[in-house]
Structures are given as structure tokens and as C-alpha cells.
Design an enzyme around this catalytic site. Structure first.
Site, PDB file in Angstrom:
ATOM      1  N   LYS A  96      62.296  84.965  76.486  1.00 31.68           N
ATOM      2  CA  LYS A  96      63.087  84.867  75.251  1.00 31.68           C
ATOM      3  C   LYS A  96      64.020  83.652  75.297  1.00 31.68           C
ATOM      4  CE  LYS A  96      64.997  88.929  75.718  1.00 31.68           C
ATOM      5  NZ  LYS A  96      64.430  89.332  77.025  1.00 31.68           N
ATOM      6  N   ARG A 143      69.645  95.344  70.789  1.00 32.99           N
ATOM      7  CA  ARG A 143      68.971  95.941  71.933  1.00 32.99           C
ATOM      8  C   ARG A 143      68.994  97.457  71.902  1.00 32.99           C
ATOM      9  NH1 ARG A 143      69.429  91.569  75.990  1.00 32.99           N
ATOM     10  NH2 ARG A 143      68.886  92.349  77.998  1.00 32.99           N
ATOM     11  N   ARG A 198      63.324  82.869  89.100  1.00 32.42           N
ATOM     12  CA  ARG A 198      64.095  82.134  88.074  1.00 32.42           C
ATOM     13  C   ARG A 198      65.363  81.494  88.658  1.00 32.42           C
ATOM     14  NH1 ARG A 198      66.080  85.130  82.734  1.00 32.42           N
ATOM     15  NH2 ARG A 198      67.037  86.559  84.208  1.00 32.42           N
ATOM     16  N   ARG A 206      70.679  84.350  89.196  1.00 36.20           N
ATOM     17  CA  ARG A 206      71.521  85.356  88.554  1.00 36.20           C
ATOM     18  C   ARG A 206      71.639  86.600  89.434  1.00 36.20           C
ATOM     19  NH1 ARG A 206      69.573  85.848  82.343  1.00 36.20           N
ATOM     20  NH2 ARG A 206      69.786  88.052  82.855  1.00 36.20           N
ATOM     21  N   ARG A 236      66.656  97.140  84.823  1.00 35.87           N
ATOM     22  CA  ARG A 236      66.705  96.489  83.501  1.00 35.87           C
ATOM     23  C   ARG A 236      65.430  96.780  82.711  1.00 35.87           C
ATOM     24  NH1 ARG A 236      67.624  90.644  85.340  1.00 35.87           N
ATOM     25  NH2 ARG A 236      67.240  90.090  83.174  1.00 35.87           N
TER      26      ARG A 236
HETATM   27  P1  AP5 Z   1      63.502  83.652  80.490  1.00 38.21           P
HETATM   28  O1  AP5 Z   1      63.239  82.761  79.335  1.00 38.21           O
HETATM   29  O2  AP5 Z   1      64.756  83.454  81.263  1.00 38.21           O
HETATM   30  O3  AP5 Z   1      63.323  85.182  80.066  1.00 38.21           O
HETATM   31  P2  AP5 Z   1      64.247  86.119  79.159  1.00 38.21           P
HETATM   32  O4  AP5 Z   1      63.334  86.950  78.329  1.00 38.21           O
HETATM   33  O5  AP5 Z   1      65.293  85.327  78.443  1.00 38.21           O
HETATM   34  O6  AP5 Z   1      64.866  87.006  80.306  1.00 38.21           O
HETATM   35  P3  AP5 Z   1      66.346  87.521  80.572  1.00 38.21           P
HETATM   36  O7  AP5 Z   1      66.322  88.111  81.953  1.00 38.21           O
HETATM   37  O8  AP5 Z   1      67.378  86.463  80.340  1.00 38.21           O
HETATM   38  O9  AP5 Z   1      66.469  88.602  79.504  1.00 38.21           O
HETATM   39  P4  AP5 Z   1      67.318  89.810  79.522  1.00 38.21           P
HETATM   40  O10 AP5 Z   1      67.049  90.300  78.171  1.00 38.21           O
HETATM   41  O11 AP5 Z   1      67.173  90.806  80.597  1.00 38.21           O
HETATM   42  O12 AP5 Z   1      68.756  89.214  79.907  1.00 38.21           O
HETATM   43  P5  AP5 Z   1      70.040  88.876  79.049  1.00 38.21           P
HETATM   44  O13 AP5 Z   1      70.618  87.669  79.591  1.00 38.21           O
HETATM   45  O14 AP5 Z   1      69.743  88.978  77.596  1.00 38.21           O
HETATM   46  O15 AP5 Z   1      62.238  83.533  81.477  1.00 38.21           O
HETATM   47  C1  AP5 Z   1      62.222  84.214  82.731  1.00 38.21           C
HETATM   48  C2  AP5 Z   1      61.569  83.309  83.797  1.00 38.21           C
HETATM   49  O16 AP5 Z   1      60.185  83.142  83.469  1.00 38.21           O
HETATM   50  C3  AP5 Z   1      62.157  81.896  83.857  1.00 38.21           C
HETATM   51  O17 AP5 Z   1      62.212  81.485  85.195  1.00 38.21           O
HETATM   52  C4  AP5 Z   1      61.161  81.025  83.042  1.00 38.21           C
HETATM   53  O18 AP5 Z   1      61.112  79.686  83.521  1.00 38.21           O
HETATM   54  C5  AP5 Z   1      59.850  81.758  83.285  1.00 38.21           C
HETATM   55  N1  AP5 Z   1      58.949  81.709  82.129  1.00 38.21           N
HETATM   56  C6  AP5 Z   1      59.279  81.803  80.813  1.00 38.21           C
HETATM   57  N2  AP5 Z   1      58.176  81.766  80.039  1.00 38.21           N
HETATM   58  C7  AP5 Z   1      57.115  81.660  80.887  1.00 38.21           C
HETATM   59  C8  AP5 Z   1      55.696  81.581  80.689  1.00 38.21           C
HETATM   60  N3  AP5 Z   1      55.150  81.620  79.469  1.00 38.21           N
HETATM   61  N4  AP5 Z   1      54.911  81.479  81.793  1.00 38.21           N
HETATM   62  C9  AP5 Z   1      55.458  81.447  83.051  1.00 38.21           C
HETATM   63  N5  AP5 Z   1      56.805  81.513  83.287  1.00 38.21           N
HETATM   64  C10 AP5 Z   1      57.623  81.621  82.219  1.00 38.21           C
HETATM   65  O19 AP5 Z   1      70.950  90.134  79.382  1.00 38.21           O
HETATM   66  C11 AP5 Z   1      71.530  90.318  80.660  1.00 38.21           C
HETATM   67  C12 AP5 Z   1      72.432  91.539  80.649  1.00 38.21           C
HETATM   68  O20 AP5 Z   1      73.499  91.357  79.680  1.00 38.21           O
HETATM   69  C13 AP5 Z   1      71.778  92.863  80.211  1.00 38.21           C
HETATM   70  O21 AP5 Z   1      71.125  93.488  81.303  1.00 38.21           O
HETATM   71  C14 AP5 Z   1      72.990  93.639  79.697  1.00 38.21           C
HETATM   72  O22 AP5 Z   1      73.746  94.161  80.757  1.00 38.21           O
HETATM   73  C15 AP5 Z   1      73.806  92.571  79.009  1.00 38.21           C
HETATM   74  N6  AP5 Z   1      73.434  92.427  77.584  1.00 38.21           N
HETATM   75  C16 AP5 Z   1      72.913  91.319  76.979  1.00 38.21           C
HETATM   76  N7  AP5 Z   1      72.689  91.546  75.676  1.00 38.21           N
HETATM   77  C17 AP5 Z   1      73.085  92.833  75.441  1.00 38.21           C
HETATM   78  C18 AP5 Z   1      73.088  93.654  74.285  1.00 38.21           C
HETATM   79  N8  AP5 Z   1      72.625  93.219  73.106  1.00 38.21           N
HETATM   80  N9  AP5 Z   1      73.553  94.917  74.399  1.00 38.21           N
HETATM   81  C19 AP5 Z   1      74.029  95.378  75.579  1.00 38.21           C
HETATM   82  N10 AP5 Z   1      74.032  94.655  76.727  1.00 38.21           N
HETATM   83  C20 AP5 Z   1      73.566  93.388  76.652  1.00 38.21           C
END
Ligand code: AP5
Length: 216
Positions: free
Chosen positions: A15, A90, A129, A162, A173
């Protein structure tokens, strides 16, 4: 606000990677709730201290904290032309709140691209990552190497792993995603807004498919 997109998908689906590219191509801000929480953690704000209690365990930060934070961000002047949301909503409560917030402002969601990737691949992606300290740009040890080791290509800041990318936290997660976020797939499908994309394809191919959905 005119064009509003919600990028849905499990942790590690890509994402953040895709949102950064698409938001730039479309000329709208990329709003990542995770990045806003991480900025607050780094700056040791009260919001950051509160969020850490949940993020380190792989749990969601409570809706009461998250909804207001994202609505404040969406009220900023740079969101007049639209926004690409990543990681929000979410929970069903957040999804309902977003609909109400947009409606109050004479707006609505245009499309919800859903990036789908099998769980075993997610674990490999998150354990490889590396993220940049300044703006959260993401790299991967195998799939997306930076030009210079440990340095972000885009802003020259240092890359780090991270805290919540440890295997046990990643598993939690994914579990939380299945229980609390996956119900949004049906929620948006019912409104005809959901468009599924195979996120296991290479990054550029995923971008091409997403660009056809957002159509900008
Ligand atoms: P990446 O693009 O980083 O993936 P992502 O989907 O953004 O993953 P996240 O871990 O950031 O999502 P998340 O939803 O768990 O975390 P968030 O920060 O929102 O890609 C991942 C890896 O794969 C990278 O190394 C990339 O290079 C590689 N890659 C990408 N595409 C690829 C492809 N096609 N092929 C191969 N490799 C690829 O949330 C973190 C925490 O914050 C949550 O756990 C929660 O505690 C809190 N939080 C955030 N938002 C909320 C909310 N709305 N409500 C409550 N808590 C929240």
C-alpha cells in the site's frame, strides 16, 4: 476535495509503495495513518506515546484517537483536490466515520483499490523491508534495493527496520487485519467501489493496474 481513494490491503501488501507513486502521478496527497503515527512516535508527542502502546503489539490504535487524527489531516488545504488514503479506514467504525465526514463536506469515495497478497508472501516482504527515517519511503532487501546501502534514494536519510516488522508482531498484525479490517472488503463491494488487484505481481505491474482504477 474531489478525488478520494482508499487503498485497502493486508500489512505488507504494498500500500505504502504504491500510494507514494500514485499520489505523485495524480497530484494528490498520500495520507498514511501509519506514517502519521510514526512521525508522532519520533517526535515523542502525546499522540505518539499513546499509539506506541498498540503499534508495538501489532494492535490497532483505538478508533477514538485515529478518526480525529485523520479528519484533521483531511481538513488541511492540500486535500482540496483530493487524497489517497493508505491504512485508513481499518475498522467498520472508521469506514462509517469517513463516509460521514466526506458527506458533510459534499464529497464521497471514488474507488477502493484492494491490493491482495497471500499471507506467506507478506511475512517475507515485511521481514526484508527497510524504511527511511525522514518520510517513510520503503525499500526491500530483495525486491527494491536502494542505490546506496542503508540510504534513501529520495531524501538521503538513513534506513531502519520498523519495530513492528518482527515476525511475532507481523503475525499479530495479519490476524488483526483478518478480524478487523477484512470486513471492509464486503462493505465497499456492496457499494460497487471495490477493485481487486493481484499484489504479488512486480511493483510496476501493480502500479499499472492501479492507475487504470484511479483513472487520473
Ligand atoms: P509496503 O508498501 O511497505 O507495504 P504496506 O502495505 O504499506 O505495509 P505496512 O506494513 O506499512 O502496512 P500496515 O498496514 O501494516 O502498516 P501501517 O504503517 O499502516 O511494502 C512492504 C514491503 O514489500 C516493502 O519492503 C516493499 O519494498 C515490498 N514490496 C511492495 N510491493 C511489492 C511487490 N509488488 N513485489 C515485491 N515486493 C514488494 O500501520 C502500522 C500500525 O499503525 C498498525 O499496526 C496500527 O497499530 C497503527 N495504525 C495505522 N493505521 C491505523 C488505523 N487506521 N487504525 C488503527 N491503527 C492504525
Amino acid at each position: 476535495m474531489s478525488r478520494v481513494y482508499v487503498l485497502l490491503g493486508p500489512p505488507g501488501a504494498g500500500k505504502g509503495t504504491q500510494a507514494a507513486i500514485i499520489a505523485e502521478k495524480c497530484g494528490i496527497p498520500h495520507i498514511s495513518s501509519g506514517n502519521i503515527f510514526r512521525e508522532n512516535l519520533q517526535n515523542n508527542t502525546n499522540l505518539g506515546k499513546q499509539a506506541r502502546l498498540y503499534m508495538d503489539k501489532g494492535e490497532l490504535v483505538p478508533d477514538g484517537v485515529t478518526i480525529g487524527m485523520v479528519e484533521d489531516r483531511l481538513s488541511q488545504p492540500d486535500c482540496r483536490e483530493g487524497a489517497l488514503l493508505d491504512g485508513y479506514p481499518r475498522t467498520p467504525t472508521q469506514a462509517q466515520a469517513l463516509n460521514e465526514f466526506l458527506k458533510k463536506n459534499g464529497n464521497k469515495i471514488n474507488a477502493v483499490p484492494f491490493i491482495n497478497v497471500p499471507s506467506n508472501e507478506l511475512i517475507e516482504r515485511l521481514s526484508g523491508r527497510w524504511t527511511c527515517k525522514a518520510e517513510g519511503h520503503v525499500y526491500h532487501l530483495k525486491y527494491k534495493l536502494p542505490k546506496q546501502a542503508n540510504i534513501c534514494d529520495l531524501d538521503g536519510s538513513v534506513l531502519y527496520q520498523r519495530e513492528d516488522d518482527k515476525r511475532e508482531t507481523v503475525e499479530q498484525r495479519i490476524k488483526v487485519y483478518v478480524e478487523q479490517t477484512a470486513p471492509l472488503i464486503a462493505f465497499y463491494k456492496k457499494d460497487g467501489l471495490l477493485f481487486e488487484v493481484d499484489g504479488s505481481l512486480p511493483i510496476e505491474q501493480v502500479t499499472d493496474k492501479l492507475m487504470k482504477i484511479v483513472n487520473c
